[in-house]
Design an enzyme around this catalytic site. Structure first.
Site, PDB file in Angstrom:
ATOM      1  N   CYS A 262       0.833  -1.195   0.000  1.00  0.00           N
ATOM      2  CA  CYS A 262       0.000   0.000   0.000  1.00  0.00           C
ATOM      3  C   CYS A 262       0.873   1.252   0.000  1.00  0.00           C
ATOM      4  O   CYS A 262       1.752   1.393   0.859  1.00  0.00           O
ATOM      5  CB  CYS A 262      -0.904  -0.008   1.230  1.00  0.00           C
ATOM      6  SG  CYS A 262      -1.851   1.507   1.434  1.00  0.00           S
TER       7      CYS A 262
ATOM      8  N   CYS B 227      -1.136   6.451   6.766  1.00  0.00           N
ATOM      9  CA  CYS B 227      -2.511   6.173   7.206  1.00  0.00           C
ATOM     10  C   CYS B 227      -2.560   5.585   8.614  1.00  0.00           C
ATOM     11  O   CYS B 227      -3.231   6.098   9.501  1.00  0.00           O
ATOM     12  CB  CYS B 227      -3.185   5.249   6.201  1.00  0.00           C
ATOM     13  SG  CYS B 227      -4.743   4.552   6.758  1.00  0.00           S
TER      14      CYS B 227
ATOM     15  N   CYS C 223      -3.763   0.012   8.554  1.00  0.00           N
ATOM     16  CA  CYS C 223      -3.327  -1.387   8.397  1.00  0.00           C
ATOM     17  C   CYS C 223      -1.995  -1.563   9.116  1.00  0.00           C
ATOM     18  O   CYS C 223      -0.928  -1.408   8.518  1.00  0.00           O
ATOM     19  CB  CYS C 223      -3.209  -1.754   6.922  1.00  0.00           C
ATOM     20  SG  CYS C 223      -4.788  -1.776   6.056  1.00  0.00           S
TER      21      CYS C 223
ATOM     22  N   CYS D 178      -7.804   1.975  -1.805  1.00  0.00           N
ATOM     23  CA  CYS D 178      -7.301   1.266  -0.628  1.00  0.00           C
ATOM     24  C   CYS D 178      -7.294  -0.225  -0.911  1.00  0.00           C
ATOM     25  O   CYS D 178      -8.257  -0.766  -1.486  1.00  0.00           O
ATOM     26  CB  CYS D 178      -8.182   1.594   0.575  1.00  0.00           C
ATOM     27  SG  CYS D 178      -7.812   0.621   2.049  1.00  0.00           S
TER      28      CYS D 178
ATOM     29  N   TYR E 207     -26.706  -9.258  21.572  1.00  0.00           N
ATOM     30  CA  TYR E 207     -26.045  -8.273  20.705  1.00  0.00           C
ATOM     31  C   TYR E 207     -26.248  -8.710  19.249  1.00  0.00           C
ATOM     32  O   TYR E 207     -25.296  -8.852  18.480  1.00  0.00           O
ATOM     33  CB  TYR E 207     -24.551  -8.166  21.018  1.00  0.00           C
ATOM     34  CG  TYR E 207     -24.196  -8.015  22.474  1.00  0.00           C
ATOM     35  CD1 TYR E 207     -24.142  -6.758  23.071  1.00  0.00           C
ATOM     36  CD2 TYR E 207     -23.898  -9.129  23.262  1.00  0.00           C
ATOM     37  CE1 TYR E 207     -23.794  -6.610  24.416  1.00  0.00           C
ATOM     38  CE2 TYR E 207     -23.560  -9.003  24.605  1.00  0.00           C
ATOM     39  CZ  TYR E 207     -23.510  -7.746  25.171  1.00  0.00           C
ATOM     40  OH  TYR E 207     -23.175  -7.616  26.497  1.00  0.00           O
TER      41      TYR E 207
ATOM     42  N   GLU F  59     -31.022  -6.494  20.917  1.00  0.00           N
ATOM     43  CA  GLU F  59     -30.129  -5.501  20.318  1.00  0.00           C
ATOM     44  C   GLU F  59     -30.581  -4.108  20.739  1.00  0.00           C
ATOM     45  O   GLU F  59     -31.775  -3.819  20.778  1.00  0.00           O
ATOM     46  CB  GLU F  59     -30.148  -5.629  18.796  1.00  0.00           C
ATOM     47  CG  GLU F  59     -29.474  -4.522  18.024  1.00  0.00           C
ATOM     48  CD  GLU F  59     -27.992  -4.383  18.330  1.00  0.00           C
ATOM     49  OE1 GLU F  59     -27.544  -3.234  18.527  1.00  0.00           O
ATOM     50  OE2 GLU F  59     -27.294  -5.417  18.390  1.00  0.00           O
TER      51      GLU F  59
ATOM     52  N   ASP G  79     -22.175 -11.786  20.922  1.00  0.00           N
ATOM     53  CA  ASP G  79     -21.195 -11.093  20.078  1.00  0.00           C
ATOM     54  C   ASP G  79     -21.153  -9.626  20.503  1.00  0.00           C
ATOM     55  O   ASP G  79     -21.656  -8.746  19.811  1.00  0.00           O
ATOM     56  CB  ASP G  79     -21.590 -11.232  18.606  1.00  0.00           C
ATOM     57  CG  ASP G  79     -20.522 -10.706  17.661  1.00  0.00           C
ATOM     58  OD1 ASP G  79     -19.477 -10.217  18.135  1.00  0.00           O
ATOM     59  OD2 ASP G  79     -20.721 -10.779  16.431  1.00  0.00           O
TER      60      ASP G  79
ATOM     61  N   CYS H  45     -14.504  -9.577  18.910  1.00  0.00           N
ATOM     62  CA  CYS H  45     -13.545  -8.865  18.073  1.00  0.00           C
ATOM     63  C   CYS H  45     -12.402  -8.314  18.911  1.00  0.00           C
ATOM     64  O   CYS H  45     -11.555  -7.567  18.409  1.00  0.00           O
ATOM     65  CB  CYS H  45     -14.229  -7.735  17.296  1.00  0.00           C
ATOM     66  SG  CYS H  45     -15.011  -6.498  18.350  1.00  0.00           S
TER      67      CYS H  45
END
Length: 381
Positions: free
Chosen positions: A6, A12, A15, A88, A241, A262, A310, A337
Site C-alpha cells: 500500500c 494512514c 493497516c 485502498c 447483541y 439488540e 457477540d 472482536c
C-alpha cells in the site's frame, strides 16, 4: 499469493500489519490468541483468507479542502488529520471509485467540504455500502446542513457514472465530528437500503444498522460458531447483541426458537424485516440493552439452552455475565472482536461453572491488528 504494498501505509496507520507477509500476519494473530486464551483450552489454527484484499464492503471517506483543492481520504490513526487516499487495498474498489467521483462532482457543483473550524461547508463525509452477492450499492452523503438544492442534478450525474448505485441517502449531521452519522436521514434515490445474501439468507442493510464488513469471513465465522453450538432443533437459543439478526436467523432452522436482543433501533427494525423476508417464524427480537434484557430474563426465570453472544469491543458487562450465569445455559458461544476483553469475560465464566471446550480464531480484518475469536463454553455438570 503475491503480496501487494500500500502506498499510504506509512501515513494512514489503518493497516498496522501491512509490512508483514500475510502468512506472518496470521502467525502473529495466532500467537496473540494463544497468549490471551491458551490458558483455557487449545487454540485451533487461525482461519485466514485466500485473497486478503478488497474485502471491506463498508467504506467511509472524510473530506476536506487544502489550497483550494478538495481532498478525500481517511483519518490518520494518530493525528486524526485526513490522509488523501484514492484507492485502498482492503476496500471494495467500486466503492473507492464512487468516492472519487463524488469528490470531482463537489467541485463542479460548487459544493464545499465542511470545515469544523469555521463551521461552514456542506459535505462532512461519505459512506458506501456494497453487496458483492446482489451487486447493490448504497451511497450515504453525510452533510452538515439539510439544504441540498442541486440534489437531483447531483444524483443524476453520480448515477450516470455509476449505474450500479441502487440507492442514495442524505444523512444530516449537525454536531458530530469524525465519521459519525447524525439523527436525521432522508432517501434521495431508491429504497434507502440494500440487500445482501449471507449463508443462503437475504438481509436488509440500512445506513445506520450494524453489518459485518467482511462477508467472506463472516460466513466462515458463523459456520464455525453454529458448528460449535451443535444445535439439534430442540434448543431455545438467545442471540445477544444480535445486530440485524444475521446469526440468529441463520441458526433458526437448527433451533426450536430464537430470541434476539439488540440496543440499536435501526438494527432491530432491519432484523424484523430480515426475519419476514426469509419467512422465519420461530424468532423474536427485542430492542433493549443486552445487560438489561438479561437481568429481566433472569428475574423472570427464563430458560435458554444456548446463548450466542457477540458484544462490542468493550466486551460484556459484569451485570450481563452474572445474569448469564443465573440463566445457566448448557452452551455459550462467545464471538469476540477483542480477545483481551473476551479473556477477561471467559475468566469470569470459568470461575462460575463453565469450561472452555474450543477456541477458534478467524482473520476477519487482514492487514490490521484486529482478530476475531470464537470461544465455546459448556456448563460443568
Amino acid at each position: 499469493m503475491s503480496e501487494l504494498k500500500c502506498p499510504y501505509r506509512k501515513k494512514c496507520g489503518g493497516c498496522q500489519l501491512q509490512n508483514l507477509p500475510y502468512n506472518r500476519q496470521l502467525s502473529f494473530k495466532q500467537v496473540k490468541a494463544i497468549k490471551l486464551l491458551g490458558k483455557y483450552c487449545h487454540v485451533d489454527e487461525i482461519i485466514g483468507m485466500k485473497n486478503p484484499y478488497h474485502y471491506r464492503n463498508k467504506v467511509q471517506a472524510a473530506f476536506c479542502e487544502k489550497g483550494g483543492e478538495i481532498l478525500s481520504g481517511v483519518y490518520q490513526s494518530t493525528t486524526k488529520s485526513i490522509v488523501p487516499v484514492d484507492s485502498c487495498l482492503i476496500e471494495d474498489p467500486i466503492a473507492d471509485e464512487i468516492i472519487l467521483t463524488v469528490r470531482k462532482l463537489l467541485k463542479s457543483f460548487k459544493l464545499r467540504p465542511f470545515n469544523s473550524q469555521t463551521n461552514k461547508g456542506f459535505l462532512r463525509h461519505i459512506l458506501v455500502k456494497r453487496s458483492s452477492k446482489t451487486n447493490q450499492t448504497m451511497v450515504v452523503l453525510v452533510t452538515a446542513v439539510k439544504e441540498f438544492k442541486p440534489a437531483s442534478k447531483f444524483i443524476n450525474a453520480l448515477l450516470s457514472r455509476h449505474p450500479e448505485i441502487t440507492t442514495v441517502v442524505q444523512n444530516i449531521n449537525t454536531k458530530y465530528n469524525g465519521l459519525m452519522l447524525g439523527d436525521e436521514t432522508s432517501v434521495l434515490y431508491g429504497d434507502g437500503y440494500i440487500e445482501d445474501i449471507l449463508c443462503g439468507y437475504k438481509f436488509k442493510i440500512s445506513p445506520k444498522a450494524f453489518y459485518q464488513i467482511n462477508p467472506t469471513q463472516t460466513e466462515v465465522l458463523y459456520g464455525k460458531a453454529l458448528e460449535f453450538a451443535e444445535l439439534s432443533g430442540k434448543e431455545r437459543l438467545l442471540d445477544a447483541y444480535c445486530g440485524t439478526g444475521t446469526i440468529g436467523i441463520i441458526a433458526s432452522k437448527m433451533a426450536k426458537s430464537v430470541a434476539g436482543v439488540e440496543l440499536n433501533p435501526d438494527s432491530v427494525k432491519d432484523a424484523l424485516t430480515n426475519a419476514e423476508i426469509n419467512c422465519v417464524k420461530n424468532i423474536e427480537f427485542y430492542e433493549a440493552d443486552a445487560g438489561d434484557f438479561m437481568v429481566e430474563a433472569a428475574a423472570m426465570g427464563e430458560k435458554f439452552d444456548v446463548v450466542i453472544m457477540d458484544p462490542p469491543r468493550a466486551g460484556a458487562s459484569l451485570e450481563f455475565l452474572r445474569c448469564l450465569v443465573k440463566l445457566s445455559p448448557e452452551k455459550i458461544v462467545y464471538i469476540s472482536c477483542n480477545p483481551e476483553t473476551q479473556s477477561r469475560d471467559v475468566s469470569f465464566l470459568t470461575r462460575k461453572g463453565y469450561k472452555v471446550k474450543k477456541i477458534q480464531p478467524v482473520d476477519m480484518f487482514p492487514h490490521t491488528e484486529h482478530i476475531e475469536v470464537i470461544t465455546y463454553l459448556t456448563k460443568i455438570i
